[in-house]
Motif scaffolding. Sequence first.
Motif, PDB file in Angstrom:
ATOM      1  N   HIS A   1      -8.608  -5.207  -3.202  1.00  7.57           N
ATOM      2  CA  HIS A   1      -7.772  -4.964  -2.036  1.00  7.57           C
ATOM      3  C   HIS A   1      -8.511  -5.336  -0.754  1.00  7.57           C
ATOM      4  O   HIS A   1      -7.976  -6.020   0.132  1.00  7.57           O
TER       5      HIS A   1
ATOM      6  N   CYS B   1      -2.639   0.474  -4.354  1.00  8.75           N
ATOM      7  CA  CYS B   1      -2.322  -0.805  -3.734  1.00  8.75           C
ATOM      8  C   CYS B   1      -1.878  -1.783  -4.817  1.00  8.75           C
ATOM      9  O   CYS B   1      -2.482  -1.848  -5.893  1.00  8.75           O
TER      10      CYS B   1
ATOM     11  N   ASN C   1       0.854  -1.188   0.000  1.00 11.64           N
ATOM     12  CA  ASN C   1       0.000   0.000   0.000  1.00 11.64           C
ATOM     13  C   ASN C   1       0.887   1.235   0.000  1.00 11.64           C
ATOM     14  O   ASN C   1       1.716   1.403   0.904  1.00 11.64           O
TER      15      ASN C   1
END
Length: 258
Positions: free
Chosen positions: A210, A189, A162
């Motif tokens: 994610h 991400c 991230n």
Amino acid sequence: MELDALKHLQSEMLGHILDQPNDAQSLIVDEGALNAEQRLSIYHSAYRMRLKETIETDHEVLGSYLGDDLFDQMVIGYLQYHRSDNPSLRYFCDPLPKFLANHVPFSNLPVISELARFERLLLVAFDAPEAHRITLDTLQQLAPESWPGIQLTFHPSVQLFNSPSNAVNIWQALKQENPPPEVSNAEQCWLIWRNHERLTEFRHINDIEHLLLQQALTGDSFESLCETLTEHVVEDEAPQIAASTLMRWIKDGLIQSL
């Protein structure tokens, strides 16, 4: 040489190499054209050169981004901050992202630390232990009533990166020897893993994938993933999206077992 004398010599040599108080010079004799101080300096320099080579090898793209002068400044600062305390140099640079995030001038541009952290995760994925990976046949053999309770175990190489910036886009440009884009604050991400051919891969993932990965990595069931999806997509589409996402993870070699 007696054991106690050898231990004393090793201790004094280590102190000299690490710039700690020592009496190593009194234990070393002159030989040929080199005096004791010159002989000791060879070991002192070789230690630092080997550690610098390790940083250069592990963080080639970071070095390109910094340029020679800033890279040398980073090496000098990092060697003062962190000594090699593991027999394997594989782990020597693990604290490097933290060092860059907390020490000027590198902390003035956070993307520098992000580049280092991304390269560390690539290494983690590359040398993670090997493990069995399931195939789509495994899903086909599941009874329909088993699907809600499915929990996933991921391959050890799977990592999530991230980043609050476009650090990976910068890394990609530099890796291809292209001019890097300007730094932008756009949270991204990325999924990192080692594929079936033992090559490290990474790809950008959207917010929904994610979220699903975060849940699946912590052991949430397939039913829980579907429930999460209903908060973001049309309810009737949630099971199909979850199933297609799971199949992609399996095809990519991310799943070790159900």
